[in-house]
Design a protein around this motif. Sequence first.
Motif, PDB file in Angstrom:
ATOM      1  N   ILE A 282       0.849  -1.198   0.000  1.00 22.45           N
ATOM      2  CA  ILE A 282       0.000   0.000   0.000  1.00 22.45           C
ATOM      3  C   ILE A 282       0.881   1.244   0.000  1.00 22.45           C
ATOM      4  N   SER A 283       0.571   2.164  -0.887  1.00 22.67           N
ATOM      5  CA  SER A 283       1.270   3.444  -0.920  1.00 22.67           C
ATOM      6  C   SER A 283       0.778   4.306   0.240  1.00 22.67           C
ATOM      7  N   LYS A 284       1.716   4.993   0.903  1.00 20.17           N
ATOM      8  CA  LYS A 284       1.284   5.906   1.976  1.00 20.17           C
ATOM      9  C   LYS A 284       0.478   7.059   1.394  1.00 20.17           C
ATOM     10  N   THR A 285       0.599   7.282   0.077  1.00 25.79           N
ATOM     11  CA  THR A 285      -0.188   8.302  -0.601  1.00 25.79           C
ATOM     12  C   THR A 285      -1.519   7.686  -1.031  1.00 25.79           C
ATOM     13  N   SER A 286      -2.272   7.290  -0.029  1.00 27.07           N
ATOM     14  CA  SER A 286      -3.632   6.778  -0.173  1.00 27.07           C
ATOM     15  C   SER A 286      -4.478   7.618   0.780  1.00 27.07           C
ATOM     16  N   TYR A 287      -5.665   7.984   0.348  1.00 33.50           N
ATOM     17  CA  TYR A 287      -6.430   8.982   1.087  1.00 33.50           C
ATOM     18  C   TYR A 287      -7.751   8.445   1.629  1.00 33.50           C
TER      19      TYR A 287
END
Length: 135
Positions: free
Chosen positions: A101-106
Motif C-alpha cells: 500500500i502506498s502511503k499516498t492513499s487517502y
Amino acid sequence: MPYLRVRIASSDQKRVTTTQVAKMLTDLAVTKLGKSASDAAVDVRFTDPDNWFIGGQPVSQNHATSFFIEIKITASTNSRTDKSAFVQAAFDGMSKLFSNISKTSYIVLHDVASDSWGYGGKTQEYRYITGDKEV
C-alpha cells in the motif's frame, strides 16, 4: 447512515474482492463511528494501476496499491477521536487486504448537514426531530 465510495488502483484485484473491501469498511463504520450496518452503503471500484499516478508515476511501476476512500456521515455525530480512529483503522484494513500500500492513499470524511441528506425520502434532520428510525 454512512455512504462510502472507494476507488482502488491495484493489481491485487483478482485476489481481493469488492465484497471483502465493503465488509471491512462497513464493519469499521459500525465499530469506529457507531453507524448502523443495515444503513451503510458502499460503492467499490477498481481502477487500472497504470491509470493511477502518484508523483507523476503510475502506481503499477512500483507494483503498489493506492486507494481513495470517502465517507459521508451526518455532521456532529462523531468526534475528532472517532474520525481519527476510522482513518487509521481503514488504512490498516486496506493494508491487510492489499500488498504494498502506498502511503499516498487517502481517506476523507465528509460531515454533511442533517437537513441536506437522508434516505427513504426523509432527511436526517426530520428523523432526529420526529424520532423516526424507519428505513
